[in-house]
Design a protein around this motif. Structure first.
Motif, PDB file in Angstrom:
ATOM      1  N   ALA A  22       0.961  -1.472   0.328  1.00 62.34           N
ATOM      2  CA  ALA A  22       0.326  -0.246   0.118  1.00 62.34           C
ATOM      3  C   ALA A  22       0.606   1.516  -0.175  1.00 62.34           C
ATOM      4  O   ALA A  22       0.280   2.234  -0.807  1.00 62.34           O
ATOM      5  CB  ALA A  22      -1.138   0.354   1.778  1.00 62.34           C
ATOM      6  N   ASP A  23       1.692   1.384   0.657  1.00 58.08           N
ATOM      7  CA  ASP A  23       2.644   2.546   0.722  1.00 58.08           C
ATOM      8  C   ASP A  23       3.587   2.935  -0.339  1.00 58.08           C
ATOM      9  O   ASP A  23       3.472   3.706  -1.206  1.00 58.08           O
ATOM     10  CB  ASP A  23       3.610   2.464   1.838  1.00 58.08           C
ATOM     11  N   GLU A  28       3.569   6.015  -5.689  1.00 58.39           N
ATOM     12  CA  GLU A  28       3.485   5.692  -7.230  1.00 58.39           C
ATOM     13  C   GLU A  28       2.544   6.720  -7.576  1.00 58.39           C
ATOM     14  O   GLU A  28       2.239   6.609  -8.501  1.00 58.39           O
ATOM     15  CB  GLU A  28       4.367   4.249  -7.445  1.00 58.39           C
ATOM     16  N   GLY A  29       1.565   7.371  -7.141  1.00 57.38           N
ATOM     17  CA  GLY A  29       0.480   7.453  -7.302  1.00 57.38           C
ATOM     18  C   GLY A  29      -0.805   7.122  -7.250  1.00 57.38           C
ATOM     19  O   GLY A  29      -1.924   6.883  -8.396  1.00 57.38           O
ATOM     20  N   MET A  30      -1.418   5.705  -7.198  1.00 55.26           N
ATOM     21  CA  MET A  30      -2.522   4.970  -7.386  1.00 55.26           C
ATOM     22  C   MET A  30      -3.224   5.338  -6.007  1.00 55.26           C
ATOM     23  O   MET A  30      -2.559   5.442  -4.773  1.00 55.26           O
ATOM     24  CB  MET A  30      -1.281   3.559  -7.573  1.00 55.26           C
ATOM     25  N   TYR A  62      -7.939   0.627  -7.093  1.00 51.88           N
ATOM     26  CA  TYR A  62      -8.970   1.475  -7.853  1.00 51.88           C
ATOM     27  C   TYR A  62      -7.969   2.099  -9.837  1.00 51.88           C
ATOM     28  O   TYR A  62      -6.510   2.391  -9.284  1.00 51.88           O
ATOM     29  CB  TYR A  62      -9.078   2.717  -7.604  1.00 51.88           C
ATOM     30  N   LEU A  63      -8.585   0.995 -10.283  1.00 51.33           N
ATOM     31  CA  LEU A  63      -7.469   1.491 -11.511  1.00 51.33           C
ATOM     32  C   LEU A  63      -8.099   1.907 -12.417  1.00 51.33           C
ATOM     33  O   LEU A  63      -9.124   1.618 -13.110  1.00 51.33           O
ATOM     34  CB  LEU A  63      -7.021  -0.564 -12.598  1.00 51.33           C
ATOM     35  N   GLY A  72       0.215  -1.911 -10.673  1.00 52.97           N
ATOM     36  CA  GLY A  72       0.062  -2.527  -9.709  1.00 52.97           C
ATOM     37  C   GLY A  72       0.719  -4.199  -9.030  1.00 52.97           C
ATOM     38  O   GLY A  72       1.306  -4.728  -8.638  1.00 52.97           O
ATOM     39  N   LEU A  73       1.339  -4.620 -10.141  1.00 55.75           N
ATOM     40  CA  LEU A  73       1.130  -6.389 -10.279  1.00 55.75           C
ATOM     41  C   LEU A  73       2.730  -5.876 -10.497  1.00 55.75           C
ATOM     42  O   LEU A  73       4.001  -7.060  -9.406  1.00 55.75           O
ATOM     43  CB  LEU A  73       1.226  -6.659 -11.370  1.00 55.75           C
TER      44      LEU A  73
END
Length: 170
Positions: A22-23, A28-30, A62-63, A72-73
């Motif tokens: 999560a951090d 990375e702005g997600m 949220y993509l 994310g991967l």
């Protein structure tokens, strides 16, 4: 992924890597959501309340596009996205809202992967949990409300408080 649809998805992480993932993704702005609960931990010399992930090894992201999917991967500690068959499972927005509301209201929320027989189908008519569908069950010899999170095959359990004014759904 055949056709990408923006929305909430679930990353499955290595054990105890939820906060690190999560951090990293936040940096990375997600957009993501890591539901947590307060948990009393005991060491040999002290006791302390800590924030622990509500769902072990899961992080909601949220993509917006396929680039976010691969971003994310690529995070350290991520194993894969939760899938149904060959399709990546998308989480409805209302499920995320239910989890947010439940974790904000009750510190004694429990997560269970046990099977519970279907109980009386209800929805909450008044109070801070208005509109959340639930069931009344007996667990640990107490009445509790149960909210099923089918996508994770988990259940959220809370003590039944009379001020929530439960009523049968139409």
């Amino acid at each position: 992924m055949n056709k990408f649809v923006a929305g909430w998805y679930v990353l499955y992480t290595r054990s105890r890597h939820e906060k690190k993932v999560a951090d990293q993704l936040t940096e990375e702005g997600m957009s993501l959501y890591l539901p947590v609960k307060k948990e009393l931990r005991t060491w040999h010399d002290r006791k302390k309340y800590i924030s622990a992930p509500l769902f072990e090894s899961y992080v909601f992201v949220y993509l917006n596009n396929i680039h976010d999917y691969y971003q994310g991967l690529g995070a350290r500690g991520v194993l894969h996205y939760v899938k149904f068959g060959r399709e990546v499972a998308r989480v409805p927005e209302d499920v995320i809202d239910y989890i947010r509301t439940l974790t904000e209201i009750d510190e004694n929320i429990e997560v269970s992967s046990d099977y519970f027989r279907p109980g009386m189908q209800l929805f909450i008519k008044h109070g801070p949990l208005t509109g959340i569908p639930c069931e009344i069950i007996h667990a640990d010899n107490r009445k509790k409300i149960l909210v099923r999170i089918h996508i994770l095959q988990r259940n959220l359990l809370m003590e039944l408080h009379p001020e929530y004014f439960l009523t049968t759904s139409d």
